[in-house]
Scaffold this motif. Sequence first.
Motif, PDB file in Angstrom:
ATOM      1  N   LEU A  66       0.828  -1.207   0.000  1.00 15.31           N
ATOM      2  CA  LEU A  66       0.000   0.000   0.000  1.00 15.31           C
ATOM      3  C   LEU A  66       0.864   1.260   0.000  1.00 15.31           C
ATOM      4  O   LEU A  66       0.527   2.252  -0.663  1.00 15.31           O
ATOM      5  CB  LEU A  66      -0.943  -0.002   1.203  1.00 15.31           C
ATOM      6  CG  LEU A  66      -1.944   1.148   1.255  1.00 15.31           C
ATOM      7  CD1 LEU A  66      -2.823   1.182  -0.003  1.00 15.31           C
ATOM      8  CD2 LEU A  66      -2.821   1.031   2.504  1.00 15.31           C
ATOM      9  N   TYR A  67       1.979   1.210   0.714  1.00 13.52           N
ATOM     10  CA  TYR A  67       2.911   2.342   0.684  1.00 13.52           C
ATOM     11  C   TYR A  67       3.357   2.625  -0.751  1.00 13.52           C
ATOM     12  O   TYR A  67       3.337   3.779  -1.210  1.00 13.52           O
ATOM     13  CB  TYR A  67       4.133   2.044   1.561  1.00 13.52           C
ATOM     14  CG  TYR A  67       5.262   3.030   1.383  1.00 13.52           C
ATOM     15  CD1 TYR A  67       5.264   4.244   2.064  1.00 13.52           C
ATOM     16  CD2 TYR A  67       6.316   2.753   0.510  1.00 13.52           C
ATOM     17  CE1 TYR A  67       6.292   5.158   1.886  1.00 13.52           C
ATOM     18  CE2 TYR A  67       7.344   3.658   0.322  1.00 13.52           C
ATOM     19  CZ  TYR A  67       7.333   4.862   1.011  1.00 13.52           C
ATOM     20  OH  TYR A  67       8.356   5.767   0.818  1.00 13.52           O
ATOM     21  N   SER A  68       3.748   1.596  -1.481  1.00 15.38           N
ATOM     22  CA  SER A  68       4.205   1.772  -2.859  1.00 15.38           C
ATOM     23  C   SER A  68       3.071   2.257  -3.761  1.00 15.38           C
ATOM     24  O   SER A  68       3.277   3.076  -4.661  1.00 15.38           O
ATOM     25  CB  SER A  68       4.766   0.453  -3.402  1.00 15.38           C
ATOM     26  OG  SER A  68       5.893   0.044  -2.658  1.00 15.38           O
ATOM     27  N   HIS A  69       1.874   1.758  -3.511  1.00 16.94           N
ATOM     28  CA  HIS A  69       0.681   2.121  -4.283  1.00 16.94           C
ATOM     29  C   HIS A  69       0.417   3.621  -4.172  1.00 16.94           C
ATOM     30  O   HIS A  69       0.196   4.314  -5.174  1.00 16.94           O
ATOM     31  CB  HIS A  69      -0.493   1.317  -3.725  1.00 16.94           C
ATOM     32  CG  HIS A  69      -1.769   1.442  -4.479  1.00 16.94           C
ATOM     33  ND1 HIS A  69      -1.937   1.022  -5.775  1.00 16.94           N
ATOM     34  CD2 HIS A  69      -2.981   1.933  -4.089  1.00 16.94           C
ATOM     35  CE1 HIS A  69      -3.194   1.245  -6.157  1.00 16.94           C
ATOM     36  NE2 HIS A  69      -3.835   1.793  -5.148  1.00 16.94           N
ATOM     37  N   ILE A  70       0.463   4.141  -2.956  1.00 18.04           N
ATOM     38  CA  ILE A  70       0.195   5.566  -2.727  1.00 18.04           C
ATOM     39  C   ILE A  70       1.359   6.415  -3.226  1.00 18.04           C
ATOM     40  O   ILE A  70       1.162   7.470  -3.826  1.00 18.04           O
ATOM     41  CB  ILE A  70      -0.066   5.814  -1.227  1.00 18.04           C
ATOM     42  CG1 ILE A  70      -1.320   5.056  -0.791  1.00 18.04           C
ATOM     43  CG2 ILE A  70      -0.216   7.309  -0.941  1.00 18.04           C
ATOM     44  CD1 ILE A  70      -1.537   5.027   0.699  1.00 18.04           C
ATOM     45  N   ARG A  71       2.572   5.938  -2.997  1.00 13.55           N
ATOM     46  CA  ARG A  71       3.759   6.681  -3.424  1.00 13.55           C
ATOM     47  C   ARG A  71       3.786   6.857  -4.942  1.00 13.55           C
ATOM     48  O   ARG A  71       4.169   7.927  -5.449  1.00 13.55           O
ATOM     49  CB  ARG A  71       5.018   5.942  -2.965  1.00 13.55           C
ATOM     50  CG  ARG A  71       6.343   6.621  -3.332  1.00 13.55           C
ATOM     51  CD  ARG A  71       7.501   5.871  -2.679  1.00 13.55           C
ATOM     52  NE  ARG A  71       8.776   6.479  -2.988  1.00 13.55           N
ATOM     53  CZ  ARG A  71       9.556   6.108  -4.005  1.00 13.55           C
ATOM     54  NH1 ARG A  71       9.154   5.112  -4.811  1.00 13.55           N
ATOM     55  NH2 ARG A  71      10.712   6.698  -4.226  1.00 13.55           N
ATOM     56  N   ARG A  72       3.355   5.850  -5.677  1.00 13.47           N
ATOM     57  CA  ARG A  72       3.340   5.947  -7.138  1.00 13.47           C
ATOM     58  C   ARG A  72       2.426   7.078  -7.611  1.00 13.47           C
ATOM     59  O   ARG A  72       2.789   7.841  -8.499  1.00 13.47           O
ATOM     60  CB  ARG A  72       2.890   4.613  -7.743  1.00 13.47           C
ATOM     61  CG  ARG A  72       2.840   4.621  -9.267  1.00 13.47           C
ATOM     62  CD  ARG A  72       2.537   3.235  -9.808  1.00 13.47           C
ATOM     63  NE  ARG A  72       1.235   2.736  -9.388  1.00 13.47           N
ATOM     64  CZ  ARG A  72       0.085   3.091  -9.970  1.00 13.47           C
ATOM     65  NH1 ARG A  72       0.082   3.963 -10.968  1.00 13.47           N
ATOM     66  NH2 ARG A  72      -1.062   2.592  -9.539  1.00 13.47           N
TER      67      ARG A  72
END
Length: 223
Positions: A202-208
């Motif tokens: 989820l961190y990577s999802h939002i960061r993208r």
Amino acid sequence: MTEILRNGTGLAQSSIIAAGVRDEILSGTRRPGERIGQQALAEQYGTSRLPVREALRMLESEGLVTVVSNAGARVSKLELDECVEIYRIREQLDPLLVSLAVPNYTDEDIARLTELERAVAMASNVEEFLSADRTFHVESYRAARSPILFETVERMWNTTQHYRRAYSHLVGDDGLGLNHLEHQLMLAAFRDRDASEARRLLYSHIRRTRRAFTRHPEIFQEA
């Protein structure tokens, strides 16, 4: 609805007005920076201005409306740097919320989240995608049983809704398809009750998305 408003209590009237304006903002009918006339709303809903003012205060607490003394109310608007800051905060809070939720998932929760993600994948237009995507994520957080954190995250979703819409139109089907793939990975972590992996994904999802905003400042210039 008019009859309900006339006969209802002030709080009930305000809640109905707030629900209507909320839907208009989240659906893009009312755009960032647009003035919200209290008298016009009072006439639309057949009430005095008192429940309208209370409704606007409710929406302000949700991050959807900005009320300025002697200047009235407007749909909340963000600059690029403000949106990026909100997403940086979300990169920390959303993953924390989902990591608290994952250990509490029941088999019924997993089945529901699977159905919700299927609705995201099957969305035929941006509005359907935005609604289904939001529902998928919000429902994935509920099992955290952390109401203060949940409300904080939901408020940030509200304030950035317009810009997610503009971004979704910009990236088109390819970009939305990538969302689906990321959701599938999250679902696998959910099924395994792997809170650490769900948090990382989820961190990577939002960061993208946050990084995409910085590459497309025109989204904020056109708002």
